[in-house]
Design a protein around this motif. Structure first.
Motif, PDB file in Angstrom:
ATOM      1  N   UNK A  55      10.529  35.253  15.512  1.00  0.00           N
ATOM      2  CA  UNK A  55      11.906  35.685  15.267  1.00  0.00           C
ATOM      3  C   UNK A  55      12.115  36.409  13.953  1.00  0.00           C
ATOM      4  N   UNK A  56      11.025  36.665  13.224  1.00  0.00           N
ATOM      5  CA  UNK A  56      11.143  37.394  11.969  1.00  0.00           C
ATOM      6  C   UNK A  56      11.448  38.871  12.248  1.00  0.00           C
ATOM      7  N   UNK A  57      12.330  39.439  11.436  1.00  0.00           N
ATOM      8  CA  UNK A  57      12.637  40.855  11.563  1.00  0.00           C
ATOM      9  C   UNK A  57      11.486  41.663  10.964  1.00  0.00           C
ATOM     10  N   UNK A  58      11.378  42.946  11.295  1.00  0.00           N
ATOM     11  CA  UNK A  58      10.319  43.774  10.694  1.00  0.00           C
ATOM     12  C   UNK A  58      10.346  43.763   9.165  1.00  0.00           C
ATOM     13  N   UNK A  59      11.524  43.782   8.579  1.00  0.00           N
ATOM     14  CA  UNK A  59      11.619  43.750   7.112  1.00  0.00           C
ATOM     15  C   UNK A  59      11.172  42.396   6.575  1.00  0.00           C
ATOM     16  N   UNK A  60      11.491  41.330   7.261  1.00  0.00           N
ATOM     17  CA  UNK A  60      11.036  39.998   6.848  1.00  0.00           C
ATOM     18  C   UNK A  60       9.519  39.885   6.945  1.00  0.00           C
ATOM     19  N   UNK A  61       8.929  40.563   7.936  1.00  0.00           N
ATOM     20  CA  UNK A  61       7.471  40.580   8.054  1.00  0.00           C
ATOM     21  C   UNK A  61       6.862  41.306   6.858  1.00  0.00           C
ATOM     22  N   UNK A  62       7.450  42.422   6.482  1.00  0.00           N
ATOM     23  CA  UNK A  62       7.014  43.154   5.298  1.00  0.00           C
ATOM     24  C   UNK A  62       7.071  42.263   4.062  1.00  0.00           C
ATOM     25  N   UNK A  63       8.162  41.566   3.894  1.00  0.00           N
ATOM     26  CA  UNK A  63       8.325  40.708   2.720  1.00  0.00           C
ATOM     27  C   UNK A  63       7.342  39.544   2.721  1.00  0.00           C
ATOM     28  N   UNK A  64       6.997  39.051   3.914  1.00  0.00           N
ATOM     29  CA  UNK A  64       6.007  37.976   3.997  1.00  0.00           C
ATOM     30  C   UNK A  64       4.658  38.467   3.477  1.00  0.00           C
ATOM     31  N   UNK A  65       4.228  39.644   3.909  1.00  0.00           N
ATOM     32  CA  UNK A  65       2.969  40.209   3.429  1.00  0.00           C
ATOM     33  C   UNK A  65       3.008  40.390   1.912  1.00  0.00           C
ATOM     34  N   UNK A  66       4.125  40.868   1.409  1.00  0.00           N
ATOM     35  CA  UNK A  66       4.243  41.127  -0.024  1.00  0.00           C
ATOM     36  C   UNK A  66       4.259  39.840  -0.848  1.00  0.00           C
ATOM     37  N   UNK A  67       4.594  38.725  -0.209  1.00  0.00           N
ATOM     38  CA  UNK A  67       4.683  37.451  -0.941  1.00  0.00           C
ATOM     39  C   UNK A  67       3.309  36.830  -1.187  1.00  0.00           C
ATOM     40  N   UNK A  68       2.279  37.369  -0.554  1.00  0.00           N
ATOM     41  CA  UNK A  68       0.929  36.803  -0.682  1.00  0.00           C
ATOM     42  C   UNK A  68       0.045  37.752  -1.487  1.00  0.00           C
ATOM     43  N   UNK A  69      -0.486  37.234  -2.603  1.00  0.00           N
ATOM     44  CA  UNK A  69      -1.474  38.023  -3.348  1.00  0.00           C
ATOM     45  C   UNK A  69      -2.850  37.628  -2.838  1.00  0.00           C
TER      46      UNK A  69
END
Length: 260
Positions: A55-69
């Motif tokens: 149920x994550x939106x495309x922008x939320x998916x982007x932010x998830x990737x960005x939250x992980x170094x």
């Protein structure tokens, strides 16, 4: 027009950070009211598929990737067969999926990994925990350690099937394929590390084994501009750019194919 089909499947290839282009494509499809009924994905494509099915939106998916170094020192291991411990990413995914299984998700997804011992492609069933399926599917060989599920060792699904279009054949009326691993344009100086050489070797293998599968798709979205990016980009600005490239390529392809 095939986009009016009753059931539409989407196939997401692997591609490391370039998999964020899948989220950009989903953003465009949502704006056009195009909703998939099922998704097949491997590696980074499996991550995007699972997050979207949750149920994550495309922008939320982007932010998830960005939250992980990805290259955080806490992720490195000296005890397993890889530079980075695949298990180190469990907490990130458990924060989203908890103990949910694939069958608990609202959208039907088919995630793959490579069974290293049996030498076979594994398509996870509905009883598999989402976290396990995603981590197994995205354990890039030579960089991430193999991921263990019930005693079996798994690695990146792209080893045996980088673009799993065949999984959706007969499961839906139409297939959209999104391939985000065009061959990167490099010079010899770029191959100065084990990580770079390993990523290049698999990139060439994937390209050679995936091209013929485009014929399985009714619509193929292949952002050639992604060839300038590496497999393991860590810059948040580059992640934003990759997302945008996916969106713009989907828009361009749609207009060229269906708006004439």
């Amino acid at each position: 027009m095939f986009l009016e089909s009753k059931s539409i499947g989407i196939v997401f290839s692997g591609g490391g950070t370039k998999g964020l282009a899948h989220a950009g494509v989903l953003q465009f499809l949502e704006e056009k009211g195009i909703k998939p009924t099922c998704i097949a994905g491997t590696s980074a494509g499996a991550i995007v598929a699972a997050l979207y099915a949750e149920g994550k939106t495309p922008v939320e998916i982007l932010n998830f990737f960005k939250s992980i170094y990805f290259f955080n020192w806490k992720h490195f291991t000296f005890r397993k067969a890889g530079f980075i411990d695949a298990d180190a990413f469990k907490l990130y995914f458990e924060s989203v999926f908890g103990d949910k299984t694939i069958g608990d998700l609202d959208l039907k997804i088919h995630l793959t990994a490579t069974d290293l011992v049996k030498g076979r492609l594994k398509i996870f069933d509905e009883k598999t925990k989402v976290v396990d399926a995603v981590l197994a599917s995205s354990s890039f060989p030579g960089v991430l350690s193999p991921y263990q599920i019930d005693g079996d060792l798994y690695s990146d699904g792209g080893i045996l099937n980088q673009f799993p279009t065949d999984i959706l054949l007969g499961r839906c009326d139409a297939i959209i394929g999104v391939y985000v691993s065009p061959t990167q344009k490099i010079d010899a100086n770029s191959l100065a590390s084990i990580k770079a050489v390993t990523a290049r070797a698999f990139e060439l293998l994937f390209a050679n084994s995936s091209a013929h599968k485009f014929t399985h798709c009714d619509w193929v979205i292949q952002p050639e501009e992604l060839s300038k990016f590496g497999t393991f980009e860590t810059s948040k600005a580059k992640m934003d750019e990759i997302f945008k490239i996916g969106y713009e390529e989907a828009k361009k392809s749609y207009e060229e194919t269906y708006m004439k």
